[in-house]
Motif scaffolding. Structure first.
Motif, PDB file in Angstrom:
ATOM      1  N   SER A   1      31.781  29.016  87.139  1.00 33.73           N
ATOM      2  CA  SER A   1      33.177  29.122  87.273  1.00 33.73           C
ATOM      3  C   SER A   1      34.328  28.479  86.399  1.00 33.73           C
ATOM      4  O   SER A   1      35.025  28.774  85.980  1.00 33.73           O
ATOM      5  N   ALA A   2      33.809  27.279  85.824  1.00 34.01           N
ATOM      6  CA  ALA A   2      34.425  26.301  84.815  1.00 34.01           C
ATOM      7  C   ALA A   2      34.162  27.066  83.474  1.00 34.01           C
ATOM      8  O   ALA A   2      35.195  27.093  82.759  1.00 34.01           O
TER       9      ALA A   2
ATOM     10  N   VAL B   1      47.664  17.668  90.056  1.00 34.39           N
ATOM     11  CA  VAL B   1      46.561  18.897  90.161  1.00 34.39           C
ATOM     12  C   VAL B   1      47.514  20.170  90.775  1.00 34.39           C
ATOM     13  O   VAL B   1      46.805  21.253  90.526  1.00 34.39           O
ATOM     14  N   LYS B   2      48.379  19.938  91.650  1.00 34.82           N
ATOM     15  CA  LYS B   2      48.855  21.198  92.195  1.00 34.82           C
ATOM     16  C   LYS B   2      49.336  21.971  91.134  1.00 34.82           C
ATOM     17  O   LYS B   2      48.873  23.624  91.516  1.00 34.82           O
ATOM     18  N   PRO B   3      50.012  22.066  90.357  1.00 31.27           N
ATOM     19  CA  PRO B   3      50.453  22.798  89.324  1.00 31.27           C
ATOM     20  C   PRO B   3      49.517  24.058  88.866  1.00 31.27           C
ATOM     21  O   PRO B   3      49.566  25.135  88.413  1.00 31.27           O
ATOM     22  N   TRP B   4      48.130  23.261  88.604  1.00 31.30           N
ATOM     23  CA  TRP B   4      47.040  24.078  87.958  1.00 31.30           C
ATOM     24  C   TRP B   4      46.226  24.737  89.123  1.00 31.30           C
ATOM     25  O   TRP B   4      45.977  26.033  88.683  1.00 31.30           O
ATOM     26  N   PHE B   5      46.576  24.539  90.103  1.00 37.01           N
ATOM     27  CA  PHE B   5      46.082  25.342  91.480  1.00 37.01           C
ATOM     28  C   PHE B   5      47.082  26.679  91.242  1.00 37.01           C
ATOM     29  O   PHE B   5      46.513  27.957  91.434  1.00 37.01           O
ATOM     30  N   LEU B   6      48.357  26.417  91.264  1.00 35.26           N
ATOM     31  CA  LEU B   6      49.086  27.727  91.396  1.00 35.26           C
ATOM     32  C   LEU B   6      49.299  28.319  89.969  1.00 35.26           C
ATOM     33  O   LEU B   6      49.522  29.725  90.180  1.00 35.26           O
ATOM     34  N   SER B   7      48.887  27.787  88.946  1.00 34.01           N
ATOM     35  CA  SER B   7      48.808  28.643  87.750  1.00 34.01           C
ATOM     36  C   SER B   7      47.396  29.356  87.682  1.00 34.01           C
ATOM     37  O   SER B   7      47.544  30.593  87.217  1.00 34.01           O
ATOM     38  N   SER B   8      46.582  29.191  88.480  1.00 33.23           N
ATOM     39  CA  SER B   8      45.321  30.004  88.475  1.00 33.23           C
ATOM     40  C   SER B   8      45.396  31.315  89.215  1.00 33.23           C
ATOM     41  O   SER B   8      44.697  32.085  89.472  1.00 33.23           O
ATOM     42  N   GLU B   9      46.315  30.973  90.249  1.00 26.63           N
ATOM     43  CA  GLU B   9      46.198  31.959  91.533  1.00 26.63           C
ATOM     44  C   GLU B   9      47.183  33.048  91.594  1.00 26.63           C
ATOM     45  O   GLU B   9      48.437  32.955  91.107  1.00 26.63           O
ATOM     46  N   ARG B  10      46.675  34.096  92.000  1.00 28.42           N
ATOM     47  CA  ARG B  10      47.730  35.536  92.331  1.00 28.42           C
ATOM     48  C   ARG B  10      47.510  35.657  93.363  1.00 28.42           C
ATOM     49  O   ARG B  10      46.711  36.572  93.862  1.00 28.42           O
ATOM     50  N   ASN B  11      48.323  35.087  94.569  1.00 25.74           N
ATOM     51  CA  ASN B  11      48.186  35.355  96.181  1.00 25.74           C
ATOM     52  C   ASN B  11      48.787  36.774  96.323  1.00 25.74           C
ATOM     53  O   ASN B  11      50.175  36.651  96.038  1.00 25.74           O
ATOM     54  N   MET B  12      48.157  37.241  97.215  1.00 23.64           N
ATOM     55  CA  MET B  12      48.943  38.714  97.806  1.00 23.64           C
ATOM     56  C   MET B  12      50.279  38.358  98.556  1.00 23.64           C
ATOM     57  O   MET B  12      50.876  39.121  98.861  1.00 23.64           O
ATOM     58  N   ARG B  13      50.409  37.093  98.991  1.00 26.09           N
ATOM     59  CA  ARG B  13      51.573  36.757  99.824  1.00 26.09           C
ATOM     60  C   ARG B  13      52.476  36.469  98.852  1.00 26.09           C
ATOM     61  O   ARG B  13      53.632  36.052  99.221  1.00 26.09           O
TER      62      ARG B  13
ATOM     63  N   ASN C   1      34.822  25.866  95.232  1.00 27.49           N
ATOM     64  CA  ASN C   1      35.071  26.879  93.763  1.00 27.49           C
ATOM     65  C   ASN C   1      36.435  26.809  93.336  1.00 27.49           C
ATOM     66  O   ASN C   1      37.044  26.663  92.141  1.00 27.49           O
ATOM     67  N   ALA C   2      37.550  26.910  94.157  1.00 21.71           N
ATOM     68  CA  ALA C   2      39.036  26.699  93.443  1.00 21.71           C
ATOM     69  C   ALA C   2      39.183  25.444  92.895  1.00 21.71           C
ATOM     70  O   ALA C   2      39.944  25.504  91.862  1.00 21.71           O
ATOM     71  N   PRO C   3      38.877  24.276  93.605  1.00 19.08           N
ATOM     72  CA  PRO C   3      38.955  23.027  92.702  1.00 19.08           C
ATOM     73  C   PRO C   3      38.420  22.937  91.493  1.00 19.08           C
ATOM     74  O   PRO C   3      38.714  22.281  90.388  1.00 19.08           O
ATOM     75  N   THR C   4      36.783  23.526  91.390  1.00 22.08           N
ATOM     76  CA  THR C   4      36.339  23.743  89.908  1.00 22.08           C
ATOM     77  C   THR C   4      36.977  24.416  88.979  1.00 22.08           C
ATOM     78  O   THR C   4      37.267  24.139  87.801  1.00 22.08           O
ATOM     79  N   ILE C   5      37.740  25.573  89.354  1.00 27.58           N
ATOM     80  CA  ILE C   5      38.583  26.407  88.497  1.00 27.58           C
ATOM     81  C   ILE C   5      39.670  25.631  88.135  1.00 27.58           C
ATOM     82  O   ILE C   5      40.341  25.512  87.143  1.00 27.58           O
TER      83      ILE C   5
END
Length: 537
Positions: free
Chosen positions: A12-13, A120-132, A516-520
């Motif tokens: 994953s990383a 760390v929050k901005p990096w979660f958001l930059s990785s994610e493409r949420n259907m919502r 997994n999401a935190p590792t990404i």
């Protein structure tokens, strides 16, 4: 062969790092992965997670075992870990969880400056493409597709209702303002495009689309044997591919991304780790770094399983297998149905005691019987409720079994070695039994697989006899500034230049949820550190 960046491990990383670093055409990147590309039907079809996690045969799975665990009646636990591009994101249940903000604030308080929630929050958001869509707590344009389950089983919604019996209210977003509650998990699954309904592993999201880049070399079925060190700088690695060894040089950095077991193993094989242990094995220490392989901890899982008189769950009998086969056709056409299910459809986060300020327990609800990681099959239709304490106190180690790079490491999670974990697991097991016996699940409730006499002693004996990992090992190369820290907050190894560790092993402490999401997120941040020029040049 010589590259600017050499990444050891394509999980994953590693997949994220290879994709992000190679975005700069001025640098060259080489990724080394022991497994294959992980593009086959077993990875793509979510329901086939059951075939991979069991490790019989080991499909994309290292299929490790632990050392005998005194806290688990001397049993050797099973430790599935992903082998192939995407690592464990290619064989997991695809659940997208970040944990709780307090987890990351706790990291910062332990010496990992800059890893608090707001950082760390901005990096979660930059990785994610949420259907919502994009919001304050979700990303809408990242590589990793995250979506709602399109056709979850009816029993999973009944489970959410059942959680009301333990005062656990419905929650439709575990990554929203409050994690507490019961609901259906969002999953890392393609919801848009031609691959709708397929698993969206880290490799599928980040790496597979860019493997044709001229500045990116991906070597699969290649195993890193040790890091090459000159004076106090990492200069490359020795790898084995087939019967041949190759020396690969890194002009800027070597990045170890082999996971909570593989990363300390590679470091110790390279002479970096606790000196006394290295000498015992027959390796001359290059750097005495006692934290390498220490601080191993994991979520311990206890399961309550029932057979079901209803057939709208999963069973390994002819009728159930026929239903799965029919579902495969619908999945191919429309990307939905049982074949698109993560199997662990429902979940909950709850507090073991009313006075706690945040949840300390997690439930995974599975629409089939899970026994010994699917290594003990049952013909009956059925379902399982899993519970794990989120912040265990027990700690263990990873050590070398020998100087052979092909030998599995010695994995000792130390499950239930701290008496606080034993007491919490008893409370957790009582809660999950209460959920399983509620009225909303009554139509599906047949025979309990492993009943006990009802006493604390009987329940504890069952926990010791059957509990095992829920697949979240972390911490073996933790970041920080103290004597037991392995890397600094920018993930650079203490004492060796040009060397980083980037994966779940750097977490100082487990997050309150799946890893997994935190590792990404960690890999996204590491790529930014490196690209900003803080690469040890």
């Amino acid at each position: 062969m010589r590259f600017d960046y050499l990444i050891l491990g394509g999980g994953s990383a590693g997949a994220v790092l290879a994709a992000r670093l190679s975005e700069d055409p001025a640098v060259t990147v080489c990724l080394i992965e022991a497994g294959d590309t992980a593009r086959d039907i077993f990875v793509r079809a979510p329901a086939l997670v059951a075939a991979m996690v069991a490790g019989r045969p080991p499909i994309h799975n290292w299929a490790y075992h632990t050392t005998p665990q005194p806290g688990l009646s001397g049993r050797r636990g099973f430790q599935p870990r992903g082998r192939g591009l995407g690592g464990s994101s290619a064989i997991n249940a695809m659940l997208y969880l970040r944990g709780q903000p307090e987890d990351y604030d706790g990291w910062a308080g332990m010496g990992a400056e800059g890893w608090d929630w707001q950082s760390v929050k901005p990096w979660f958001l930059s990785s994610e493409r949420n259907m919502r869509g994009a919001s304050d707590l979700h990303g809408g344009a990242g590589p990793l597709q995250v979506g709602d389950q399109r056709r979850p089983c009816t029993i999973s919604r009944a489970f959410v209702e059942a959680c009301g019996a333990v005062d656990c209210a419905p929650n439709d977003d575990f990554n929203g303002p409050d994690q507490e509650g019961a609901g259906l998990y969002q999953v890392t699954q393609f919801w848009d495009g031609s691959r709708k309904g397929e698993r969206c592993s880290a490799a599928a999201a980040y790496l597979h689309p860019v493997m044709a880049r001229a500045n990116l070399t991906v070597l699969t079925r290649a195993r890193a044997e040790r890091i090459l060190i000159e004076d106090t700088r990492a200069t490359g690695a020795l790898i084995r591919r087939g019967r041949k060894r190759h020396r690969i040089e890194a002009a800027r950095e070597v990045i170890v991304s082999a996971g909570a077991f593989g990363s300390p193993q590679i470091l110790m094989l390279s002479g970096i780790g606790p000196a006394d242990h290295l000498r015992e094995i027959g390796i001359e220490p290059v750097l005495d770094l006692p934290g390498v392989g220490a601080n191993l901890h994991d979520h311990l899982d206890y399961i309550v399983s029932y057979t079901s008189p209803r057939r709208d769950v999963v069973g390994l009998n002819p009728r159930g297998l026929l239903r799965l086969a029919r579902a495969a056709g619908g999945w191919r056409k429309h990307g939905e149905g049982l074949f698109a299910s993560p199997m662990a459809e429902g979940g909950a986060f709850l507090r073991s005691e009313p006075g706690l300020t945040r949840p300390d327990l997690q439930i995974h609800f599975v629409v089939g019987i899970v026994d010994q990681h699917m290594r003990k099959p049952h013909l009956a239709d059925g379902w399982s409720v899993h519970i794990c304490p989120l912040r265990p106190a027990s700690r263990g180690t990873v050590r070398l079994a020998s100087t052979d790079p092909g030998a599995a490491p010695l994995i000792d999670p130390g499950f239930l070695s701290d008496p606080r974990d034993e007491a919490l697991m008893l409370r957790a097991a009582r809660l999950v039994e209460k959920v399983a016996e509620t009225e909303p699940l009554a139509p599906w409730r047949g025979r309990r697989l492993y009943p006990h006499d009802g006493s604390d002693a009987g329940l504890l004996a069952d926990i010791r006899a059957r509990a095992d990992t829920i697949y979240h090992p972390v911490g073996t190369c933790r970041m920080g500034r103290d004597a037991m820290a392995v890397v600094d907050p920018e993930l650079r190894l203490h004492g060796i230049e040009g060397l980083r560790v980037v994966d779940a092993s750097v977490m100082p402490r487990l997050v309150s949820g799946n890893t997994n999401a935190p590792t990404i997120m960690i890999a996204e941040r590491a790529a930014a550190f490196i690209r900003s020029g803080r690469s040890g040049d």
